[in-house]
Write a protein that holds these residues in place. Structure first.
Motif, short mmCIF file in Angstrom:
data_model
loop_
_atom_site.label_atom_id
_atom_site.label_comp_id
_atom_site.label_asym_id
_atom_site.label_seq_id
_atom_site.Cartn_x
_atom_site.Cartn_y
_atom_site.Cartn_z
N GLY A 95 15.31 -5.34 1.04
CA GLY A 95 15.84 -4.77 2.27
C GLY A 95 15.69 -5.64 3.50
O GLY A 95 16.30 -5.38 4.53
N ALA A 96 14.85 -6.68 3.42
CA ALA A 96 14.70 -7.57 4.57
C ALA A 96 15.89 -8.52 4.63
O ALA A 96 16.40 -8.96 3.61
CB ALA A 96 13.40 -8.36 4.47
N GLU A 97 16.32 -8.86 5.83
CA GLU A 97 17.48 -9.74 6.00
C GLU A 97 17.21 -11.08 5.34
O GLU A 97 16.19 -11.71 5.55
CB GLU A 97 17.75 -9.96 7.48
CG GLU A 97 18.95 -10.85 7.76
CD GLU A 97 19.13 -11.11 9.25
OE1 GLU A 97 19.97 -11.94 9.60
OE2 GLU A 97 18.43 -10.46 10.03
N GLY A 98 18.14 -11.52 4.49
CA GLY A 98 18.02 -12.82 3.85
C GLY A 98 17.17 -12.82 2.60
O GLY A 98 16.91 -13.85 2.02
N VAL A 133 0.83 -1.20 0.00
CA VAL A 133 0.00 0.00 0.00
C VAL A 133 0.87 1.25 0.00
O VAL A 133 0.65 2.19 -0.78
CB VAL A 133 -0.95 -0.01 1.21
CG1 VAL A 133 -1.59 1.37 1.41
CG2 VAL A 133 -2.04 -1.06 1.03
N ALA A 134 1.87 1.28 0.87
CA ALA A 134 2.73 2.46 0.95
C ALA A 134 3.44 2.73 -0.37
O ALA A 134 3.65 3.89 -0.75
CB ALA A 134 3.75 2.28 2.08
N ALA A 151 6.65 -5.88 10.33
CA ALA A 151 6.12 -7.00 11.12
C ALA A 151 6.36 -6.79 12.60
O ALA A 151 5.48 -7.08 13.43
CB ALA A 151 6.75 -8.30 10.65
N ASP A 152 7.53 -6.30 12.97
CA ASP A 152 7.83 -6.07 14.38
C ASP A 152 6.90 -5.00 14.97
O ASP A 152 6.45 -5.12 16.12
CB ASP A 152 9.29 -5.64 14.55
CG ASP A 152 10.27 -6.77 14.25
OD1 ASP A 152 9.84 -7.94 14.27
OD2 ASP A 152 11.45 -6.48 13.99
N LEU A 153 6.61 -3.96 14.19
CA LEU A 153 5.70 -2.93 14.66
C LEU A 153 4.29 -3.50 14.87
O LEU A 153 3.65 -3.23 15.89
CB LEU A 153 5.64 -1.78 13.65
CG LEU A 153 6.86 -0.86 13.59
CD1 LEU A 153 6.74 0.11 12.43
CD2 LEU A 153 7.01 -0.09 14.90
N ILE A 154 3.81 -4.30 13.92
CA ILE A 154 2.47 -4.88 14.04
C ILE A 154 2.39 -5.82 15.24
O ILE A 154 1.39 -5.83 15.97
CB ILE A 154 2.09 -5.60 12.74
CG1 ILE A 154 1.94 -4.59 11.59
CG2 ILE A 154 0.78 -6.39 12.91
CD1 ILE A 154 1.71 -5.22 10.23
N THR A 155 3.44 -6.60 15.47
CA THR A 155 3.47 -7.48 16.65
C THR A 155 3.39 -6.65 17.92
O THR A 155 2.65 -7.00 18.87
CB THR A 155 4.75 -8.31 16.66
OG1 THR A 155 4.78 -9.14 15.49
CG2 THR A 155 4.82 -9.20 17.90
N ASN A 182 5.28 5.94 7.69
CA ASN A 182 6.20 5.89 6.56
C ASN A 182 6.74 4.48 6.30
O ASN A 182 7.96 4.26 6.26
CB ASN A 182 7.37 6.86 6.78
CG ASN A 182 8.14 7.13 5.49
OD1 ASN A 182 7.63 6.92 4.40
ND2 ASN A 182 9.37 7.60 5.63
N PRO A 183 5.87 3.50 6.09
CA PRO A 183 6.35 2.13 5.85
C PRO A 183 7.14 1.99 4.55
O PRO A 183 7.84 1.00 4.37
CB PRO A 183 5.07 1.30 5.81
CG PRO A 183 3.99 2.27 5.50
CD PRO A 183 4.40 3.56 6.12
N ALA A 184 7.02 2.96 3.64
CA ALA A 184 7.82 2.90 2.41
C ALA A 184 9.31 2.91 2.72
O ALA A 184 10.12 2.41 1.93
CB ALA A 184 7.46 4.06 1.48
N ALA A 185 9.69 3.49 3.87
CA ALA A 185 11.10 3.55 4.26
C ALA A 185 11.52 2.36 5.12
O ALA A 185 12.68 2.28 5.55
CB ALA A 185 11.37 4.85 5.03
N LEU A 186 10.60 1.42 5.38
CA LEU A 186 10.89 0.26 6.22
C LEU A 186 10.87 -1.00 5.36
O LEU A 186 10.26 -1.04 4.30
CB LEU A 186 9.83 0.13 7.32
CG LEU A 186 9.61 1.34 8.23
CD1 LEU A 186 8.45 1.07 9.18
CD2 LEU A 186 10.88 1.67 9.01
#
Length: 389
Positions: free
Chosen positions: A373-376, A209-210, A264-268, A254-258
């Motif tokens: 950008g996510a690890e792995g 969405v972002a 996921a960590d924020l939602i948890t 600003n999830p476009a920058a994440l």
């Protein structure tokens, strides 16, 4: 002398509860020091001192108060405070010390209705008692609720106010798309294993969405009273969360920058705070679009409301496994969901809403780019991209 006035913390509330003072009456305080805790219908918020000086409180802990109300003064010196107190009609007297707990207005009404004693209230071990605390004391409260009715919580009244305002002022239209989310779910599972974060379809949707802001700015815009459509410089995505203790709409700013692991960590964290009711006001404000997930088993789709001040809301339905034919005519099981968009028809027309929905569908059905950008993510499985023929 500087007056301490309560800011507007929640535009849907006409009153707050002043939970407690974090500095003592008559104490010397410093600029930036946490001064008082105020509770809105959504969250508790600390207010800091705007100046150095001596604190003179006007409202006791546990009292109802309103936006803009002066609840204290900060004096430059003891002499200035003495002059204020010595002047005729100097204002409310200093708060008296009360050995018993402080009750909110709603709590006091329940206490009087049911004849609860001070000893029973002291047994709660609370300095500030709210309506929910009193309701928990009532014998057979759970069983009697259906027969005698119950009081709506302040939070639920606030939700009702927002829904009413939305229905009254926003001419909304809706559309839905059927989305094959098999690859997206596979990617989420892969990222959970690689990052340790609870990556889900919802987190991938927040990211998708972002990413649509540049192509679909009107879906994130704000319609002003003069008819001006104000664009949003960044996407800030609210996520509806209900852990059984009320509805919250915390915001991923600003999830476009994440990356999706950070989202996921924020939602948890949001889910944990929804259980405890410990959101800060800044975590619940600033959104310009909303996602409401209705993923309980058997739920196909739902229609969310468009929050006042926004032009679009999205719904995410549950996963439905269906038997379909592949490109060679062979049967296979695929996983689908219905993605809904509800939009303010004053700002957005159906053609633009359909284009937005189509871009989201494509992003989820070929989701490899969402893992950037996510690890792995360099090891992301091939099925996150194109499906082989």
């Amino acid at each position: 002398m500087i007056s301490v006035k309560l800011p507007t913390l929640n535009t849907n509330d006409a009153s707050y509860v002043l939970v407690e003072w974090l500095a003592e009456h008559g104490a010397r305080i410093e600029k930036g020091q946490p001064l008082v805790v105020v509770e809105t219908s959504k969250a508790q918020e600390e207010i800091d001192s705007a100046a150095d000086g001596i604190l003179h409180t006007l409202v006791a802990g546990g009292a109802d108060c309103r936006p803009g109300q002066t609840v204290a003064h900060v004096f430059d010196s003891a002499d200035e405070r003495h002059a204020y107190l010595s002047a005729p009609a100097a204002g409310p007297p200093e708060p008296a010390t009360d050995a018993g707990p402080t009750l909110t207005k709603a709590a006091r009404a329940l206490v009087e209705q049911h004849g609860l004693t001070d000893d029973v209230l002291r047994g709660l071990g609370r300095t500030v008692i709210r309506a929910a605390d009193v309701e928990a004391l009532l014998p057979g409260a759970a069983q009697a609720g259906a027969a005698t009715g119950r009081h709506l919580s302040a939070q639920q009244r606030a939700v009702g106010s927002v829904v009413t305002e939305s229905m009254r002022t926003i001419p909304a239209a809706a559309a839905y798309a059927k989305v094959d989310v098999g690859r997206a779910q596979d990617l989420a599972r892969h990222l959970r294993q690689r990052t340790g974060s609870v990556v889900s379809l919802l987190g991938l949707l927040v990211k998708a969405v972002a990413d649509q802001l540049p192509a679909h700015p009107d879906l994130f815009a704000r319609l002003l009273d003069d008819g001006t459509v104000q664009p949003a410089p960044r996407a800030h995505v609210a996520v509806a969360v209900d852990a059984g203790k009320g509805l919250y709409t915390p915001v991923v700013h600003n999830p476009a920058a994440l990356n999706v692991a950070q989202i996921a960590d924020l939602i948890t964290g949001f889910r944990d705070k929804a259980v405890r009711g410990t959101f800060r006001t800044d975590e619940l404000t600033g959104a310009n679009i909303l996602i409401s997930a209705h993923t309980a088993e058997g739920v196909v789709f739902a229609t969310p409301i468009v929050f006042p001040g926004q032009t679009c809301a999205l719904s995410l339905g549950g996963i439905d496994e269906q038997l379909v034919l592949d490109q060679r005519g062979r049967p296979e099981v695929r996983r689908f969901t219905y993605l809904g968009v509800v939009y303010d028809h004053r700002v957005v027309n159906g053609r633009d809403a359909m284009a937005f929905l189509g871009d989201l569908k494509r992003a989820l059905e070929a989701p490899a780019a969402l893992a950037a950008g996510a690890e792995g993510d360099e090891d992301a499985p091939e099925q996150a991209g194109e499906r082989p023929a």
